[in-house]
Scaffold this motif. Sequence first.
Motif, mmCIF file in Angstrom:
data_model
loop_
_atom_site.group_PDB
_atom_site.id
_atom_site.type_symbol
_atom_site.label_atom_id
_atom_site.label_comp_id
_atom_site.label_asym_id
_atom_site.label_seq_id
_atom_site.Cartn_x
_atom_site.Cartn_y
_atom_site.Cartn_z
ATOM 1 N N VAL A 139 0.773 -1.066 0.003
ATOM 2 C CA VAL A 139 -0.771 0.208 0.009
ATOM 3 C C VAL A 139 0.623 1.440 -0.417
ATOM 4 N N GLY A 140 0.614 2.119 -0.679
ATOM 5 C CA GLY A 140 1.139 3.680 -0.906
ATOM 6 C C GLY A 140 0.382 5.089 0.115
ATOM 7 N N THR A 141 0.992 5.378 0.250
ATOM 8 C CA THR A 141 -0.044 6.468 0.913
ATOM 9 C C THR A 141 1.208 7.501 1.095
ATOM 10 N N LEU A 164 3.611 0.467 -5.951
ATOM 11 C CA LEU A 164 3.162 -0.620 -7.029
ATOM 12 C C LEU A 164 4.712 -1.869 -7.408
ATOM 13 N N LYS A 165 5.962 -0.865 -7.365
ATOM 14 C CA LYS A 165 7.172 -1.138 -7.828
ATOM 15 C C LYS A 165 7.426 -2.853 -6.986
ATOM 16 N N ASP A 166 7.408 -2.050 -5.646
ATOM 17 C CA ASP A 166 6.978 -3.320 -4.532
ATOM 18 C C ASP A 166 6.470 -4.877 -5.386
ATOM 19 N N GLY A 167 5.288 -4.435 -5.370
ATOM 20 C CA GLY A 167 4.001 -5.282 -5.827
ATOM 21 C C GLY A 167 4.618 -6.299 -7.465
ATOM 22 N N VAL A 201 -2.478 -3.916 -4.587
ATOM 23 C CA VAL A 201 -1.364 -2.922 -4.140
ATOM 24 C C VAL A 201 -2.137 -1.916 -5.022
ATOM 25 N N GLY A 202 -2.410 -1.341 -3.943
ATOM 26 C CA GLY A 202 -3.495 0.406 -4.019
ATOM 27 C C GLY A 202 -2.602 1.473 -3.166
ATOM 28 N N ALA A 203 -2.788 2.448 -3.144
ATOM 29 C CA ALA A 203 -3.020 3.139 -2.461
ATOM 30 C C ALA A 203 -4.107 4.304 -1.626
ATOM 31 N N SER A 257 -1.574 10.093 -3.885
ATOM 32 C CA SER A 257 -1.681 9.214 -5.203
ATOM 33 C C SER A 257 -2.425 8.704 -5.894
ATOM 34 N N ALA A 258 -3.029 9.724 -6.099
ATOM 35 C CA ALA A 258 -3.933 10.134 -7.414
ATOM 36 C C ALA A 258 -4.190 9.500 -8.914
ATOM 37 N N SER A 259 -2.026 9.137 -8.899
ATOM 38 C CA SER A 259 -1.885 8.609 -10.310
ATOM 39 C C SER A 259 -2.936 6.987 -9.982
ATOM 40 N N ALA A 260 -3.115 6.203 -8.702
ATOM 41 C CA ALA A 260 -3.132 4.922 -8.805
ATOM 42 C C ALA A 260 -4.596 5.474 -9.261
ATOM 43 N N PHE A 261 -5.321 5.936 -9.453
ATOM 44 C CA PHE A 261 -6.572 6.542 -9.951
ATOM 45 C C PHE A 261 -6.815 5.932 -11.209
ATOM 46 N N ALA A 262 -5.259 6.841 -11.910
ATOM 47 C CA ALA A 262 -4.370 6.786 -13.241
ATOM 48 C C ALA A 262 -4.606 5.376 -13.979
ATOM 49 N N LEU A 263 -4.797 4.688 -12.869
ATOM 50 C CA LEU A 263 -4.529 2.912 -13.563
ATOM 51 C C LEU A 263 -5.539 2.554 -14.107
ATOM 52 N N HIS A 264 -6.529 2.686 -12.947
ATOM 53 C CA HIS A 264 -8.611 1.920 -13.306
ATOM 54 C C HIS A 264 -7.944 3.309 -14.542
ATOM 55 N N MET A 265 -8.172 4.008 -14.867
ATOM 56 C CA MET A 265 -8.707 4.908 -16.014
ATOM 57 C C MET A 265 -7.995 4.190 -16.990
#
Lengths: 311, 391
Positions: free
Chosen positions: A78-80, A144-147, A160-162, A266-274
């Motif tokens: 998890v990233g925060t 994500l890189k750790d995952g 993986v998440g944030a 950590s909004a780039s996590a949502f970009a992965l969803h997009m």
Amino acid sequence: MYFIQHIESITHQNSFQKENIWDELKPLTAENQLISPDYKNYIPVAALRRLSTILRMGITASKACQEKVPNEFDSISVGTALGCLTDTEKFLVTINTVSGDVLSPTAFIQSTHNTISGQISLDLKNHAYNMTHTQNALSFEVALKDGLLCIDEGKKSVLVGAADEAIPFLERLRGSLILTHLPFTSGATFAVLSGEKGNSIAFVQACEVYFSTKSQETLVTLINQFLDANNCSSGDLDLILEARSDFRFLAKNHISFTDYTGFYQSASAFALHMANDWLIGNADDKRILIVNNLESNKLGLTLINRNEVEA
Amino acid sequence: MRIYVTGYGVISSIGENVEETLLALKSEKTGIKQGRKPYTERFKVGEISWTNQELIERFGLTQNASRTALLGMIAAKEAFGEHELSSEVRTGLISGTSVGGMDVSEIAYKDYLKDESDDLNVYKNHSSGTTSEQIAQELGIRGYVNTISTACSSAANSIMLGARMLLSGQLDRVVVGGTDGLSQFTIAGFRSLMIFDEEWCRPFDETRKGINLGEGAAFLVLETEETMRKTGKKPLAVLSGWANASDAYHQTASSPEGYGATLAMKSALKVARLNPADIDYINAHGTATPNNDLSESHGIKTVFGSSVPPFSSTKSYTGHTLAASGGIEAVFAILALNKGILLPNLNFGQAIEETGLIPVKNYSEGHEIKHILSNSFGFGGNNSSIILSAV
């Protein structure tokens, strides 16, 4: 290859448990509130009362992911960026205002960054690898890189998440420490990755982070080097999802993901969803680059590819 | 491929470098004293006596930052020592911290609550990620930087992630460890949990009541063999095993049987391809809370059966330095390996009735020590073990 088995987001968009989040995505305005799912479906009511927004989002998005995949997670990363701000501020207020010897420990216990991943493991009764990363605007990328590394090491079902949450106090820092015109928002995105294709439609090809970056030219060079190392070039990109709008010229489609997320680091996590859901809705598109240049001295690059169609 | 330790640095209440630390360990001299700050004066703590400004001047630091970042810079600079940066050796930094820059932001926040007169600029030091970026900047490291925040296992997890980054070929060399400065936030937090001992902490003792907090930082430099051919550095130790597991039992308490602890220790042995009998000394997490020490004792007995190797908790020297503890204790382990010493568990009197385990009571030299297991268990059930081996 790191296949995206499932992905869930709780944000200011109607993004939770959707077939394709693009069906309802709209650029945000300051009026858009966090859209909370019915948390009671995921968290017992007694526990819910104690949990801050970031914990509710993190637990719920993770549990919704676990429901959709057959195997227990064998890694949780998890990233925060700023962690559990509500409880941190609550405990700061407590220690400055409550006199006497008895302080409620709940806010303190829930103020540490790893409360999110810890609570996920606790709620899922998951004993696997459990990690919390925090690196300002690259918090999601380092998680994500750790995952991805866990998958390289043989893990099969990697969460993986944030998550980050906004508190009103952040407004005081606007214009001095935080330079943005975007509304401060909250959000959590969790994805299940695996080395097996499963039911995925896309995979993360690579993710890289860069520090001490300076000029726009350096960034273009880094992007080109990254694409080159992954056997493609900017001409192969169908879409760039970027925190700002500096690299419009690099691909035929360009979207500033922060128009949809607002500001949380950590909004780039949502970009992965997009990106994943863009590939669901745009059958001809194959390759998407997420450029996380939210903070000017660092850069995150994540390359997403549509799965090859099997002959 | 083996992972080598080629540098180490440490600062805590028992010493401001490796040499002083060894002297304190030898003389069985604890760093825990009655606190000297307004918020520590009621407690016994492992405080470093210098103020932030004094730290900057004394150690020639180039940045004004939080205590967490400053302590980190001091230990990281000692660890990096004569190492040189070069474009041929991709170098990263991974630091663990639990509170980041809280020691300075809590002061600003107090002004905010009073009359909103807080200096906003102070908050730029707040984020945990920033403390690591500042430490990296002090060393001139411009590559991969990451911060692990898993409470009291943060440094151990940083060490572990660093090793994995080297093994996967993403880095050639990595500075790993952890740092935490004492803050009112942390003191009040542990006070709210009511797990302080007002006397000196007594890990693994039947009469133990709780922890003494401490502060400090420690970093290791990790390299692969191939990197050492380029850097010409001599190895101090081998990082041979690591593992992380989740106890998934309770937000703060450890499971009574030490399930997560057992998993972490067993998995670390597996990574190191060692048997329990190969371990010559265990540097236990040993916070001296009734819960941790009992749970960890059960875990140790599960893994080691009836032949538990010499073990001790050195938190009786430094206090519990939270995110830094796994790093500080890794430095202790390297000293133990290279000097053939067993480190005592100060203040021990009487074994825990339920387990009967007796830790190392006195400092002694002349042992042949090949493999050391070091435990770090954090709130949130985050359990990690690493194994350091003689070269």
